[in-house]
Design a protein around this motif. Structure first.
Motif, mmCIF file in Angstrom:
data_model
loop_
_atom_site.group_PDB
_atom_site.id
_atom_site.type_symbol
_atom_site.label_atom_id
_atom_site.label_comp_id
_atom_site.label_asym_id
_atom_site.label_seq_id
_atom_site.Cartn_x
_atom_site.Cartn_y
_atom_site.Cartn_z
ATOM 1 N N GLN A 93 56.682 64.419 31.097
ATOM 2 C CA GLN A 93 55.795 63.864 30.087
ATOM 3 C C GLN A 93 56.559 62.580 29.572
ATOM 4 O OE1 GLN A 93 53.197 65.641 28.430
ATOM 5 N NE2 GLN A 93 53.625 66.767 30.148
ATOM 6 N N PRO A 94 55.817 61.638 29.053
ATOM 7 C CA PRO A 94 56.123 60.360 28.646
ATOM 8 C C PRO A 94 57.404 60.545 27.661
ATOM 9 C CG PRO A 94 53.857 60.305 28.611
ATOM 10 C CD PRO A 94 54.329 61.818 29.026
ATOM 11 N N ALA A 95 58.558 59.894 27.672
ATOM 12 C CA ALA A 95 59.628 59.970 26.825
ATOM 13 C C ALA A 95 58.911 59.834 25.177
ATOM 14 C CB ALA A 95 60.626 58.999 26.994
ATOM 15 N N ALA A 96 57.930 58.994 25.068
ATOM 16 C CA ALA A 96 57.442 58.676 23.785
ATOM 17 C C ALA A 96 56.627 59.731 23.121
ATOM 18 C CB ALA A 96 57.027 57.358 23.549
ATOM 19 N N ARG A 97 56.196 60.864 24.165
ATOM 20 C CA ARG A 97 55.214 61.631 23.514
ATOM 21 C C ARG A 97 55.724 62.646 22.533
ATOM 22 N NH1 ARG A 97 51.066 65.009 27.424
ATOM 23 N NH2 ARG A 97 49.457 65.262 25.618
ATOM 24 N N PRO A 98 54.980 62.765 21.543
ATOM 25 C CA PRO A 98 55.409 63.473 20.443
ATOM 26 C C PRO A 98 55.939 64.967 20.950
ATOM 27 C CG PRO A 98 53.525 62.274 19.613
ATOM 28 C CD PRO A 98 53.873 62.033 21.153
ATOM 29 N N LEU A 99 56.782 65.622 20.445
ATOM 30 C CA LEU A 99 57.431 66.892 21.022
ATOM 31 C C LEU A 99 56.258 67.937 20.649
ATOM 32 C CD1 LEU A 99 59.839 67.572 22.779
ATOM 33 C CD2 LEU A 99 61.011 67.981 20.592
ATOM 34 N N HIS A 100 55.847 67.894 19.668
ATOM 35 C CA HIS A 100 54.726 69.014 19.296
ATOM 36 C C HIS A 100 53.783 69.054 20.274
ATOM 37 C CE1 HIS A 100 52.978 65.609 17.209
ATOM 38 N NE2 HIS A 100 51.532 66.431 16.979
ATOM 39 N N GLU A 101 53.229 67.914 20.846
ATOM 40 C CA GLU A 101 52.287 67.872 21.880
ATOM 41 C C GLU A 101 52.699 68.456 23.100
ATOM 42 O OE1 GLU A 101 50.784 63.838 22.380
ATOM 43 O OE2 GLU A 101 50.051 63.898 20.211
ATOM 44 N N VAL A 102 53.985 68.120 23.413
ATOM 45 C CA VAL A 102 54.643 68.723 24.566
ATOM 46 C C VAL A 102 54.771 70.127 24.616
ATOM 47 C CG1 VAL A 102 56.551 68.822 26.142
ATOM 48 C CG2 VAL A 102 56.042 66.437 25.104
ATOM 49 N N VAL A 103 54.996 70.654 23.350
ATOM 50 C CA VAL A 103 54.942 72.275 23.243
ATOM 51 C C VAL A 103 53.597 72.629 23.778
ATOM 52 C CG1 VAL A 103 54.879 73.979 21.612
ATOM 53 C CG2 VAL A 103 56.735 72.356 21.558
ATOM 54 N N ASP A 104 52.476 72.093 23.082
ATOM 55 C CA ASP A 104 51.191 72.421 23.352
ATOM 56 C C ASP A 104 50.810 72.387 25.016
ATOM 57 O OD1 ASP A 104 50.576 73.086 20.579
ATOM 58 O OD2 ASP A 104 49.597 70.738 20.333
ATOM 59 N N VAL A 105 51.207 71.325 25.629
ATOM 60 C CA VAL A 105 51.020 71.189 27.051
ATOM 61 C C VAL A 105 51.811 72.222 27.614
ATOM 62 C CG1 VAL A 105 51.759 69.663 28.825
ATOM 63 C CG2 VAL A 105 50.635 68.655 26.727
ATOM 64 N N LEU A 106 53.111 72.626 27.398
ATOM 65 C CA LEU A 106 53.814 73.488 27.959
ATOM 66 C C LEU A 106 52.997 75.110 27.817
ATOM 67 C CD1 LEU A 106 57.464 74.090 28.072
ATOM 68 C CD2 LEU A 106 56.051 76.037 27.551
ATOM 69 N N MET A 107 52.510 75.183 26.721
ATOM 70 C CA MET A 107 51.979 76.430 26.301
ATOM 71 C C MET A 107 50.514 76.695 26.958
ATOM 72 S SD MET A 107 54.130 78.289 24.665
ATOM 73 C CE MET A 107 53.336 79.618 24.091
ATOM 74 N N ALA A 108 49.934 75.481 27.453
ATOM 75 C CA ALA A 108 48.782 75.620 28.079
ATOM 76 C C ALA A 108 48.840 75.840 29.345
ATOM 77 C CB ALA A 108 48.055 74.190 27.819
ATOM 78 N N THR A 109 50.197 76.034 30.113
ATOM 79 C CA THR A 109 50.493 76.451 31.266
ATOM 80 C C THR A 109 50.616 78.053 31.504
ATOM 81 O OG1 THR A 109 52.708 76.375 31.483
ATOM 82 C CG2 THR A 109 51.370 74.097 31.645
ATOM 83 N N GLU A 110 50.923 78.306 32.564
ATOM 84 C CA GLU A 110 51.150 79.902 32.778
ATOM 85 C C GLU A 110 52.256 79.882 32.034
ATOM 86 O OE1 GLU A 110 53.367 81.198 36.449
ATOM 87 O OE2 GLU A 110 53.458 79.236 36.981
ATOM 88 N N LEU A 111 53.202 79.216 31.434
ATOM 89 C CA LEU A 111 54.256 79.394 30.611
ATOM 90 C C LEU A 111 53.922 79.981 29.279
ATOM 91 C CD1 LEU A 111 56.321 76.251 31.542
ATOM 92 C CD2 LEU A 111 56.882 78.702 32.493
ATOM 93 N N GLY A 112 52.633 79.753 28.887
ATOM 94 C CA GLY A 112 52.147 80.289 27.473
ATOM 95 C C GLY A 112 52.098 81.631 27.521
ATOM 96 N N ARG A 113 51.955 82.297 28.484
ATOM 97 C CA ARG A 113 51.978 83.907 28.508
ATOM 98 C C ARG A 113 53.111 84.484 28.435
ATOM 99 N NH1 ARG A 113 47.407 86.399 31.148
ATOM 100 N NH2 ARG A 113 49.024 88.117 31.879
ATOM 101 N N SER A 114 53.434 85.119 27.584
ATOM 102 C CA SER A 114 54.841 85.765 27.480
ATOM 103 C C SER A 114 55.541 86.687 28.638
ATOM 104 C CB SER A 114 54.994 86.696 26.112
ATOM 105 O OG SER A 114 54.002 87.929 26.351
ATOM 106 N N ASP A 115 54.401 87.138 29.514
ATOM 107 C CA ASP A 115 54.617 87.679 30.763
ATOM 108 C C ASP A 115 54.985 87.044 32.029
ATOM 109 O OD1 ASP A 115 51.991 87.385 31.222
ATOM 110 O OD2 ASP A 115 51.251 89.221 31.838
ATOM 111 N N TRP A 116 54.803 85.652 31.929
ATOM 112 C CA TRP A 116 54.845 84.762 33.004
ATOM 113 C C TRP A 116 55.893 84.824 33.895
ATOM 114 C CZ3 TRP A 116 58.851 81.375 34.730
ATOM 115 C CH2 TRP A 116 59.899 81.142 33.812
#
Length: 147
Positions: A93-116
């Motif tokens: 992720q770009p270093a300047a990208r707000p962290l709350h947006e990075v959380v959303d990006v991460l959670m939109a991947t397979e990692l967003g599932r607790s059983d990943w």
């Protein structure tokens, strides 16, 4: 895309709440685990997380009346795998990208599932006492180089 936190202050609240053990237990969700990891990685480079994460989470668990046992509480393999995943996502992720947006990006991947992790570890291996106490590598397929 689901919005998990309104702003970076909300993410910082989770990270700080983990560190000072004031985050209400009900707020220690799957997304909060990753939010705290991402906040620590970006905001607290002074903390040697590889050595300290177990201690931080165990102390938080104890403060919220969650026993760290062979069947509950802190889990070394899941924590290390999750930290590896968080580092991967954050590094792309770009270093300047707000962290709350990075959380959303991460959670939109397979990692967003607790059983990943079950895509990489069998239940028997992942939920073994050994995997809870120490790192046990995946037994189904290797973790990807990039999440």
């Amino acid at each position: 895309m689901t919005k998990h936190y309104l702003d970076d202050d909300a993410v910082a609240r989770v990270g700080l709440g983990l560190l000072d053990r004031t985050l209400p237990k009900a707020e220690w969700t799957h997304a909060a685990h990753f939010a705290a990891a991402l906040w620590l990685l970006r905001s607290r480079p002074d903390l040697p997380l590889a050595e300290r994460m177990a201690e931080i989470i165990r102390a938080y668990n104890e403060a919220t009346d969650t026993p760290n046992t062979d069947s509950g509480g802190y889990h070394e393999t899941i924590t290390r795998a999750s930290m590896t995943a968080a580092i991967s996502v954050l590094s792309h992720q770009p270093a300047a990208r707000p962290l709350h947006e990075v959380v959303d990006v991460l959670m939109a991947t397979e990692l967003g599932r607790s059983d990943w992790p079950l895509a990489y570890w069998s239940k028997a291996t992942l939920f073994s006492v050994e995997a809870r106490r120490a790192w046990v590598g995946p037994d189904l397929q290797p973790l990807p180089q990039r999440f």
